[in-house]
Design an enzyme around this catalytic site. Structure first.
Site, PDB file in Angstrom:
ATOM      1  N   GLY A   7      -0.969   7.105   0.757  1.00 60.85           N
ATOM      2  CA  GLY A   7       0.147   6.163   0.832  1.00 60.85           C
ATOM      3  C   GLY A   7       1.245   6.517  -0.153  1.00 60.85           C
ATOM      4  O   GLY A   7       1.780   5.655  -0.854  1.00 60.85           O
ATOM      5  N   ALA A   8       1.593   7.820  -0.170  1.00 60.87           N
ATOM      6  CA  ALA A   8       2.582   8.305  -1.152  1.00 60.87           C
ATOM      7  C   ALA A   8       4.011   8.186  -0.655  1.00 60.87           C
ATOM      8  O   ALA A   8       4.946   8.537  -1.373  1.00 60.87           O
ATOM      9  CB  ALA A   8       2.269   9.760  -1.511  1.00 60.87           C
ATOM     10  N   GLY A  11       6.644   2.560  -1.801  1.00 62.23           N
ATOM     11  CA  GLY A  11       6.191   1.650  -2.846  1.00 62.23           C
ATOM     12  C   GLY A  11       5.551   2.296  -4.055  1.00 62.23           C
ATOM     13  O   GLY A  11       6.068   3.257  -4.648  1.00 62.23           O
ATOM     14  N   LEU A  12       4.404   1.750  -4.415  1.00 68.27           N
ATOM     15  CA  LEU A  12       3.695   2.172  -5.621  1.00 68.27           C
ATOM     16  C   LEU A  12       3.263   3.644  -5.534  1.00 68.27           C
ATOM     17  O   LEU A  12       3.376   4.385  -6.516  1.00 68.27           O
ATOM     18  CB  LEU A  12       2.464   1.261  -5.795  1.00 68.27           C
ATOM     19  CG  LEU A  12       1.589   1.489  -7.009  1.00 68.27           C
ATOM     20  CD1 LEU A  12       2.368   1.235  -8.300  1.00 68.27           C
ATOM     21  CD2 LEU A  12       0.361   0.571  -6.944  1.00 68.27           C
ATOM     22  N   GLY A  13       2.777   4.044  -4.377  1.00 64.11           N
ATOM     23  CA  GLY A  13       2.318   5.429  -4.215  1.00 64.11           C
ATOM     24  C   GLY A  13       3.448   6.422  -4.401  1.00 64.11           C
ATOM     25  O   GLY A  13       3.288   7.472  -5.034  1.00 64.11           O
ATOM     26  N   SER A 130      -6.688  -5.198  -5.984  1.00 64.96           N
ATOM     27  CA  SER A 130      -5.755  -6.291  -6.267  1.00 64.96           C
ATOM     28  C   SER A 130      -6.486  -7.426  -6.970  1.00 64.96           C
ATOM     29  O   SER A 130      -7.714  -7.541  -6.875  1.00 64.96           O
ATOM     30  CB  SER A 130      -5.152  -6.811  -4.956  1.00 64.96           C
ATOM     31  OG  SER A 130      -4.358  -7.956  -5.203  1.00 64.96           O
ATOM     32  N   TYR A 153      -6.777  -9.636   3.663  1.00 60.58           N
ATOM     33  CA  TYR A 153      -6.308  -8.753   2.588  1.00 60.58           C
ATOM     34  C   TYR A 153      -7.232  -8.863   1.372  1.00 60.58           C
ATOM     35  O   TYR A 153      -7.688  -7.861   0.824  1.00 60.58           O
ATOM     36  CB  TYR A 153      -4.876  -9.130   2.207  1.00 60.58           C
ATOM     37  CG  TYR A 153      -4.305  -8.325   1.059  1.00 60.58           C
ATOM     38  CD1 TYR A 153      -3.803  -7.042   1.266  1.00 60.58           C
ATOM     39  CD2 TYR A 153      -4.268  -8.842  -0.241  1.00 60.58           C
ATOM     40  CE1 TYR A 153      -3.284  -6.297   0.215  1.00 60.58           C
ATOM     41  CE2 TYR A 153      -3.755  -8.102  -1.297  1.00 60.58           C
ATOM     42  CZ  TYR A 153      -3.255  -6.838  -1.059  1.00 60.58           C
ATOM     43  OH  TYR A 153      -2.746  -6.095  -2.104  1.00 60.58           O
TER      44      TYR A 153
END
Ligand SMILES: NC(=O)c1ccc[n+]([C@@H]2O[C@H](COP(=O)([O-])OP(=O)(O)OC[C@H]3O[C@@H](n4cnc5c(N)ncnc54)[C@H](OP(=O)(O)O)[C@@H]3O)[C@@H](O)[C@H]2O)c1
Length: 263
Positions: A7-8, A11-13, A130, A153
């Site tokens: 997931g790069a 967002g965070l990735g 999370s 989630y």
């Protein structure tokens, strides 16, 4: 170091990938969208791999590709994920989508890459979970009877933490640590935007917490832990993470759905 981050492309990735590349690390950036991966290559001159993590056959093929292309892997970061917004969906293998992408894909990828990680020891697995955690109801683990996006989630995020505990135990003494974390709350990313909630923290805050688990030498001997952001000491996850019977049931369920998907 050679670091694979899923997931790069967003967002965070994407943030963590950029920081690591700028620090001179060799990053293997994973994404599902070829165009977004091309943009990432243009921007960062990073190596990329592509797979839709909503299909366990693609996760399996991704593992094959990593094992064939790379002689070492120092860190696997299971970061890709989908948020709570929207209706119940199923993966290509007929599995509730948040459970499939947020948890099962990383579970299968990590297990397939264990031989490469142990051969590269000291190595690390970092599971981006999370603080939003909810106990898995084994009467309806894939939420077929009643569905709620926040619950889906939060169950998938607790499943990541439970898997972290198990894999850490299995790899104890083999030079591979396995830890999970809550990066930061409501960072300004796509999944938070889709949830329609306000932002509470920055990508820099969550990114720093992830980067610490990837690189901090002080954590070299720490395994099986769950961290809340950049707090120095581990935090306590939902109590189901410490229930060996629940972890066994989760693992049995995971192995059976993966075997079915790959058969
Ligand atoms: N944002 C927060 O405040 C927060 C808080 C706690 C935990 N987290 C965790 O942090 C991680 C990153 O989240 P984020 O906030 O950065 O979310 P994001 O901006 O929505 O990014 C999610 C990433 O996952 C990828 N992805 C989604 N579904 C995929 C699939 N089927 N196959 C392959 N890749 C897929 C996306 O790919 P595309 O680029 O193709 O869409 C994207 O790169 C997640 O595990 C999340 O649960 C986030």
């Amino acid at each position: 170091m050679t670091i694979l981050i899923t997931g790069a492309t967003d967002g965070l990735g994407r943030y963590v990938t950029t920081e690591l590349v700028n620090a001179g690390e060799q990053v293997i950036a994973h994404g599902r969208n070829p165009l977004r991966l091309q943009e990432l290559r243009d921007e960062l001159a990073v190596e990329t791999v592509q797979a839709d993590l909503a299909d366990l056959r693609e996760v399996d093929r991704l593992a094959d590709e990593i094992l064939a292309r790379y002689e070492r892997l120092d860190v696997l970061v299971n970061n890709a994920g989908i948020g709570s917004a929207g209706p119940r969906e199923e993966s290509a293998n007929g599995i509730e989508l948040r459970f499939a992408v947020n948890y099962l894909a990383g579970y299968h990828l990590a297990r397939r890459l264990v031989p490469l990680l142990t051969a590269s020891a000291p190595a690390r697995v970092v599971n981006v979970a999370s603080i939003g955690q909810r106990e898995i109801d084994f009467a309806d683990p894939l939420l077929e009877q009643s569905y709620d996006g926040s619950r889906a989630y939060a169950q998938s995020k607790l499943a990541q933490i439970m898997f972290t505990v198990d894999l850490a135990e299995e790899l104890r003494g083999q030079g591979v640590t396995v830890n999970s974390l809550h990066p930061a709350s409501y960072m300004p990313t796509t999944m938070v935007r889709q949830a329609g909630v306000g932002f509470l923290s920055t990508l820099e805050e969550g990114g720093a917490a992830v980067l610490r688990l990837i690189t901090d030498p002080a954590l070299a001997g720490v395994t099986g832990a769950y961290f809340n952001g950049s707090a120095p000491s581990p935090a306590r996850p939902n109590r189901q993470a410490n229930d060996p019977d629940a972890r066994r049931r989760l693992q049995d369920l995971s192995e059976s759905v993966i075997a079915k998907a790959l058969s």
